[in-house]
Design an enzyme around this catalytic site. Structure first.
Site, PDB file in Angstrom:
ATOM      1  N   ASP A 209      30.393  22.927  56.125  1.00  0.00           N
ATOM      2  CA  ASP A 209      31.337  23.147  55.017  1.00  0.00           C
ATOM      3  C   ASP A 209      31.237  24.554  54.422  1.00  0.00           C
ATOM      4  OD1 ASP A 209      28.949  23.052  53.614  1.00  0.00           O
ATOM      5  OD2 ASP A 209      29.239  20.987  52.962  1.00  0.00           O
TER       6      ASP A 209
ATOM      7  N   LYS B 153      43.407  63.394  41.407  1.00  0.00           N
ATOM      8  CA  LYS B 153      44.033  62.228  42.054  1.00  0.00           C
ATOM      9  C   LYS B 153      44.489  61.238  40.997  1.00  0.00           C
ATOM     10  CE  LYS B 153      41.479  58.822  44.001  1.00  0.00           C
ATOM     11  NZ  LYS B 153      40.526  58.239  44.958  1.00  0.00           N
TER      12      LYS B 153
HETATM   13  C1  R5P Z   1      36.917  56.492  44.148  1.00  0.00           C
HETATM   14  O1  R5P Z   1      37.113  57.382  43.333  1.00  0.00           O
HETATM   15  C2  R5P Z   1      36.073  56.742  45.347  1.00  0.00           C
HETATM   16  O2  R5P Z   1      35.255  57.860  45.170  1.00  0.00           O
HETATM   17  C3  R5P Z   1      36.914  56.950  46.589  1.00  0.00           C
HETATM   18  O3  R5P Z   1      37.668  58.136  46.462  1.00  0.00           O
HETATM   19  C4  R5P Z   1      37.844  55.798  46.808  1.00  0.00           C
HETATM   20  O4  R5P Z   1      37.162  54.581  46.720  1.00  0.00           O
HETATM   21  C5  R5P Z   1      38.516  55.928  48.140  1.00  0.00           C
HETATM   22  O5  R5P Z   1      39.361  54.852  48.311  1.00  0.00           O
HETATM   23  P1  R5P Z   1      40.397  54.829  49.493  1.00  0.00           P
HETATM   24  O6  R5P Z   1      39.676  55.222  50.744  1.00  0.00           O
HETATM   25  O7  R5P Z   1      40.866  53.400  49.514  1.00  0.00           O
HETATM   26  O8  R5P Z   1      41.511  55.774  49.139  1.00  0.00           O
END
Ligand code: R5P
Length: 303
Positions: A40, A199
């Site tokens: 399970d 970003k």
């Molecule tokens: C977040 O700020 C981390 O440092 C990475 O930039 C993030 O986790 C990258 O995520 P992904 O590869 O999904 O764009």
């Protein structure tokens, strides 16, 4: 490197190789925890006790927490059982520590997983050793995980050494503000030219990135970050850098999560090579962390 008592490194069968490397580097024995899965889905664990049915007073558990959900139950069962079997001091070596990115409730009602999982692990272990946990809005791991001994190592410097060998004179770029800490460490070690992008994340696979003021024309660029998950962050940064005239873009990350089609997405974006530490086993592993982890383990066990 001999330790004062008969500590052992406990591991699960899927991590036998890293456990052996860690145990060898630390001068300890590695012993497997047997795991049975019932039809399970529930788990039964059996810890490697001595002839009198006991564990050493100090025990170390290696568990890198990628794909973490079931592993958290394993840690609960293993740590509580280890205490009952005589372990008085328990160290978790988690080269990758999960749930550290969810460090704030962005919308009402959201779980702040960093605090929840951190508190859970602190309730099980006396010491935690990890590598580049994603600490963004807090400075120290103890703020998320209130253990007596918290040791944070970084992959940035060993990755910087690798980059210096493979791409001497590289332009080091961080894909977002959070990567500034790792870029700073790596750049300081080898005097790389460096810059950090900005970003904005719109969704799991949807990010917007702006390049900083930099001259990438003809440069060998290396993107450095703590982790790649879907790869979308590094893929978009790569496209922008190639459009800005970069001669090549390679990628170096501490944690090679690479979920789903991440590697294909990076290749399609024009990434050359991908290098990672072995905190998470992956074909891109190019930097071994057993030595630094073993040294940290010695400091913890000697305290
Ligand atoms: C977040 O700020 C981390 O440092 C990475 O930039 C993030 O986790 C990258 O995520 P992904 O590869 O999904 O764009």
């Amino acid at each position: 490197m001999a330790l004062p008592d008969a500590s052992c490194v406990l591991y699960f069968d899927d991590e036998a190789a890293p456990a052996q490397r860690l145990a060898q580097a630390a001068g300890l024995t590695a012993q497997a925890i047997e795991r049975h899965r019932f039809p399970d889905g529930e788990l039964k664990l059996r810890l490697p006790v001595d002839a009198s049915g006991r564990l050493p007073q100090r025990a170390v558990l290696l568990r890198s927490l990628h794909q973490p959900n079931e592993k958290l139950v394993e840690l609960l069962l293993a740590a509580r059982t280890a205490r009952q079997l005589g372990a008085q001091h328990l160290t978790l070596v988690a080269p990758y520590l999960a749930y550290m990115r969810q460090d704030i409730a962005f919308h009402p009602g959201e779980a702040v997983s960093q605090q929840v999982v951190g508190g859970f692990l602190a309730g099980l272990f006396d010491a935690v050793i990890t590598v580049d946990p994603h600490l963004h809005r807090i400075e120290r791991l103890e703020q998320a995980m209130p253990v007596t001994q918290a040791v944070v190592l970084s992959g940035a410097e060993p990755l910087a050494d690798l980059i210096a060998q493979r791409r001497p004179g590289a332009l080091l770029v961080g894909p977002d503000g959070e990567s500034a800490q790792w870029i700073a460490q790596a750049a300081a070690r080898h005097s790389f030219d460096h810059a950090v992008c900005t970003k904005v994340r719109h969704g799991d696979r949807n990010v917007a990135i702006e390049l900083p003021a930099l001259n990438a024309q003809g440069r060998a660029v290396v993107l450095l970050d703590d982790m790649a998950s879907t790869g979308r962050t590094l893929a978009l940064a790569t496209r922008l850098l190639l459009q800005a005239g970069a001669a090549s873009v390679d990628v170096a990350v501490t944690h090679a999560l690479f979920a789903g089609d991440a590697l294909q997405v990076l290749t399609e974006a024009g990434v050359g090579e991908v290098w990672s530490t072995d905190c998470i086993p992956h074909p891109s592993n190019a930097v071994a962390m057993a030595g630094p982890l073993a040294a940290a383990l010695h400091r913890v066990l000697a305290a």
